[in-house]
Write a protein that holds these residues in place. Structure first.
Motif, short mmCIF file in Angstrom:
data_model
loop_
_atom_site.label_atom_id
_atom_site.label_comp_id
_atom_site.label_asym_id
_atom_site.label_seq_id
_atom_site.Cartn_x
_atom_site.Cartn_y
_atom_site.Cartn_z
N GLU A 105 0.81 -1.22 0.00
CA GLU A 105 0.00 0.00 0.00
C GLU A 105 0.85 1.28 0.00
O GLU A 105 0.58 2.19 -0.79
CB GLU A 105 -1.00 0.00 1.17
CG GLU A 105 -1.97 1.16 1.03
CD GLU A 105 -3.12 1.12 2.04
OE1 GLU A 105 -3.31 0.08 2.69
OE2 GLU A 105 -3.80 2.14 2.16
N LEU A 108 2.02 1.90 -3.42
CA LEU A 108 0.96 2.34 -4.34
C LEU A 108 0.52 3.78 -4.10
O LEU A 108 -0.16 4.36 -4.93
CB LEU A 108 -0.25 1.40 -4.24
CG LEU A 108 0.02 -0.06 -4.64
CD1 LEU A 108 -1.26 -0.87 -4.59
CD2 LEU A 108 0.65 -0.16 -6.02
N ARG A 247 -5.23 -1.70 -8.37
CA ARG A 247 -4.81 -1.19 -7.06
C ARG A 247 -5.90 -1.39 -6.01
O ARG A 247 -5.63 -1.78 -4.88
CB ARG A 247 -4.49 0.32 -7.15
CG ARG A 247 -3.18 0.58 -7.81
CD ARG A 247 -2.98 2.03 -8.17
NE ARG A 247 -1.82 2.12 -9.02
CZ ARG A 247 -0.66 2.65 -8.64
NH1 ARG A 247 -0.52 3.17 -7.46
NH2 ARG A 247 0.37 2.66 -9.45
N GLU A 248 -7.13 -1.08 -6.40
CA GLU A 248 -8.22 -1.16 -5.44
C GLU A 248 -8.40 -2.58 -4.92
O GLU A 248 -8.54 -2.81 -3.72
CB GLU A 248 -9.51 -0.67 -6.09
CG GLU A 248 -10.69 -0.71 -5.16
CD GLU A 248 -11.86 0.10 -5.65
OE1 GLU A 248 -11.66 1.11 -6.35
OE2 GLU A 248 -13.00 -0.28 -5.35
N ILE A 251 -5.60 -3.66 -2.57
CA ILE A 251 -5.64 -3.06 -1.23
C ILE A 251 -6.82 -3.56 -0.42
O ILE A 251 -6.70 -3.83 0.77
CB ILE A 251 -5.67 -1.52 -1.35
CG1 ILE A 251 -4.32 -1.04 -1.83
CG2 ILE A 251 -6.01 -0.87 -0.02
CD1 ILE A 251 -4.30 0.41 -2.17
N LYS B 17 -18.70 5.93 -1.65
CA LYS B 17 -18.05 4.70 -2.10
C LYS B 17 -18.84 3.49 -1.59
O LYS B 17 -19.07 3.36 -0.38
CB LYS B 17 -16.61 4.62 -1.57
CG LYS B 17 -15.90 3.33 -1.93
CD LYS B 17 -15.71 3.18 -3.42
CE LYS B 17 -15.19 1.82 -3.81
NZ LYS B 17 -15.07 1.65 -5.27
N ARG B 53 -7.99 6.55 1.35
CA ARG B 53 -7.53 5.82 0.16
C ARG B 53 -8.15 6.39 -1.11
O ARG B 53 -7.50 6.45 -2.15
CB ARG B 53 -7.90 4.34 0.30
CG ARG B 53 -7.01 3.59 1.29
CD ARG B 53 -7.56 2.21 1.56
NE ARG B 53 -6.62 1.38 2.30
CZ ARG B 53 -6.92 0.19 2.79
NH1 ARG B 53 -8.14 -0.30 2.63
NH2 ARG B 53 -6.03 -0.52 3.43
N LEU B 58 -6.15 5.62 -4.51
CA LEU B 58 -5.98 4.17 -4.45
C LEU B 58 -7.31 3.45 -4.69
O LEU B 58 -7.34 2.31 -5.12
CB LEU B 58 -5.42 3.75 -3.09
CG LEU B 58 -4.05 4.32 -2.74
CD1 LEU B 58 -3.64 3.92 -1.35
CD2 LEU B 58 -3.01 3.88 -3.74
N ILE B 59 -8.39 4.13 -4.34
CA ILE B 59 -9.72 3.54 -4.50
C ILE B 59 -10.57 4.54 -5.29
O ILE B 59 -10.51 5.74 -5.03
CB ILE B 59 -10.35 3.28 -3.10
CG1 ILE B 59 -9.67 2.07 -2.46
CG2 ILE B 59 -11.84 3.07 -3.19
CD1 ILE B 59 -10.18 1.74 -1.07
N THR B 60 -11.34 4.02 -6.23
CA THR B 60 -12.17 4.91 -7.06
C THR B 60 -13.51 5.14 -6.39
O THR B 60 -14.23 4.17 -6.11
CB THR B 60 -12.40 4.26 -8.43
OG1 THR B 60 -11.14 3.81 -8.94
CG2 THR B 60 -13.02 5.25 -9.40
#
Lengths: 257, 318
Positions: A105, A108, A247-248, A251, B17, B53, B58-60
């Motif tokens: 993580e 990233l 990536r999602e 993680i 999210k 994140r 890192l997360i959409t």
């Protein structure tokens, strides 16, 4: 062509070679201090060198040319296991291990692109595997030339056979690495990743076995054609695997919605 | 260095999210000014880490929009956003076989930063780890590892520093060290967005806090939140119970209501303690009460937090 586009991507700055080198340097430093990796890189090549040498030096000289060719072919094929198994084992653990240790993580969160990370990790597995495999091949051929019976040496030191070996080593290693990385980005457990990575790396050996067992008569042309086939396979594998690096999911262990 | 909301460095607008059927956070809207220390509080599973994140690319997010360090949060800007921010994850995530310096060198490479040696030296000085630079990370204590993790986030001089539970699992001394570092960074004008469970540290360090429990429950300065949620009050302690407290407190200027405290004192709801307190003291003296103390009742950020989170728990139970 994909390889040309990849090269252009590096030149255009989309893939930053500096970041790739950073990943490569870190991986190599880490491997050098990892007993498991060092042990695999030491023990496996010795085992896979001793066996072919015994096999060749105990080959009967009174058998037919075909039988001798088959024996030499199987011996050479055996030596191709190292550039397959070694990088597959390393690459199959490279992502899942970082996930387990919580080091992925933070990486990233930096500007590193997925492709840069994957290429860096691939090179870190490719370079030692190819160096070890070439060294093994060199030692083997030298011993054959110096100490083997002339008939066995003639069968072993055939140009097309050696060319095939030289070309196949990096290309098989390349496939094994992409297969290992594909497993590594999907797996949730290091041991499972190792086993699946090794299994996934083996299929291209079947193609090379056709030459090794004289199902297809080895020649320079055939060796080059097979090598081109493997190269295409490697490029396709890279193109398939790079988008798998989500990536999602890595993680959160969940897919993007 | 003071924070200014005229120049927000982080703007979040109705961000949501969802993972399959589970909502991590929903309809979250706030902004953070440049140089501000912003606390993001909430119970476990409230969506704090997922928010960090998301803002760290890192997360959409499923819906909504955000601007991070001046750039719209989207896939095209992801690399550029990551160049401008730094995130310290809850676990420092160091390579145990590498030394402190080797770990930092790796990240200097990943950021493709010039003057790597200088940056590493400065970062190690900032976290007081210069003398441990060559130590192998697996040999470090948890507190020291956390400091290495913090040093790593300083390498690229981030515009926004996201700290996810930076003191989680640390002993009080190590936690104090991290607090000092955050204070130092605030003084240097770094915008800090940090999630924590330690409400006292949020109260001490943050200019503003937000409380998240899937949705944003409240946002503001800790003092403002206290005033929003709790009446201002006085606490009166006497040596012996008053004979007729109603006669003493009822009708006094500024006193809205009163109640007996289970500990033996009295709690008075007042409009302005500065006006009410002298009147209350005069009334007590007039009633010949033995007064031990009269003081303003203080509600901590923890009280605010518990009030809001308990409201959610009760709502879920209904």
């Amino acid at each position: 062509m994909s390889a040309i586009r990849a090269f252009q991507a590096v030149r255009s700055g989309r893939i930053d070679s500096h970041r790739v080198r950073a990943v490569l340097r870190k991986e190599v430093t880490d491997y050098r201090r990892n007993r498991f990796v060092l042990g695999t890189m030491t023990v496996l090549p010795i085992l896979f060198l001793v066996n072919p040498i015994i096999n060749i030096f105990t080959a009967p000289t009174t058998v037919s040319h075909t039988a001798l060719d088959a024996r030499v072919g199987s011996t050479m094929l055996f030596m191709l296991l190292v550039p397959v198994i070694l990088p597959a084992t390393i690459s199959a653990t490279s992502i899942v291990n970082e996930r387990e240790q919580g080091t992925l993580e933070p990486v990233l969160t930096t500007p590193v692109r997925s492709e840069e990370l994957l290429i860096g990790k691939a090179l870190a597995a490719l370079i030692p595997a190819v160096a070890i495999a070439y060294t093994m091949l060199g030692i083997f051929l030298l011993m054959v030339k110096l100490f083997a019976h002339q008939q066995v040496a003639d069968a072993t030191l055939e140009g097309p056979r050696i060319l095939a070996q030289v070309l196949f080593i990096p290309l098989l290693a390349g496939w094994a690495i992409w297969a290992g990385l594909a497993v590594s980005v999907r797996a949730n457990d290091v041991r499972v990743a190792q086993q699946l990575g090794t299994l996934a790396s083996l299929p291209p050996l079947a193609i090379t076995a056709l030459m090794a067992f004289n199902v297809i008569t080895p020649s320079f042309r055939v060796a080059v054609l097979f090598a081109v086939g493997l190269l295409l396979l490697d490029v396709m594998a890279y193109r398939l695997i790079a988008p798998m690096f989500d990536r999602e999911r890595l993680i959160t262990a969940r897919g993007a919605k | 260095m003071t924070a200014t909301m005229d120049d927000p460095v982080l703007v979040v607008d109705k961000l949501t999210k969802t993972f399959s059927s589970r909502t991590a956070y929903s309809d979250v809207t706030f902004s953070v000014g440049r140089g501000e220390v912003f606390g993001f509080l909430g119970p476990n599973g409230a969506g704090k880490t997922t928010t960090v994140r998301s803002l760290g690319t890192l997360i959409t997010p499923t819906s909504g929009k955000a601007t991070v360090a001046g750039l719209a949060l989207n896939a095209e800007n992801a690399v550029e956003i990551r160049k401008r921010i730094a995130i310290m994850t809850e676990a420092p995530g160091l390579y145990g076989r590498l030394s402190v310096t080797e770990n930092l060198k790796y990240f200097v490479g990943l950021y493709h930063l010039p003057d790597g040696e200088q940056r590493i030296k400065k970062a190690l000085e900032a976290v007081n780890l210069t003398d441990r630079a060559q130590d192998i990370c697996s040999s470090l204590s948890k507190g020291l590892r956390q400091r290495v993790g913090l040093a790593r986030t300083l390498l690229n001089d981030p515009e926004i520093l996201f700290l996810d539970e930076p003191t989680s699992g640390l002993d009080p001394v190590a936690a104090r060290g991290v607090h000092d570092l955050i204070t130092g960074l605030r003084d240097r004008g770094v915008t800090i967005f940090f999630t924590t469970h330690r409400l006292a540290e949020a109260e001490a360090l943050c200019d503003r806090v937000a409380i998240l429990n899937t949705t944003l429950r409240t946002i503001g300065r800790p003092s403002e939140l206290r005033e929003q949620l709790f009446n201002r009050g006085l606490v009166v302690i006497t040596a012996a119970p008053l004979a007729d407290p109603a006669r003493v407190f009822t009708g006094l200027p500024g006193v809205q209501s009163w109640e007996s405290d289970p500990t033996g004192g009295y709690r008075l709801a007042v409009s302005d303690p500065a006006v009410a307190a002298p009147e209350v003291v005069r009334a007590l003296v007039h009633a010949e009460a033995d007064v031990l103390s009269v003081g303003e009742s203080r509600h901590s950020l923890e009280d605010v937090y518990l009030e809001l989170v308990n409201e959610d728990v009760e709502a879920n139970q209904r």
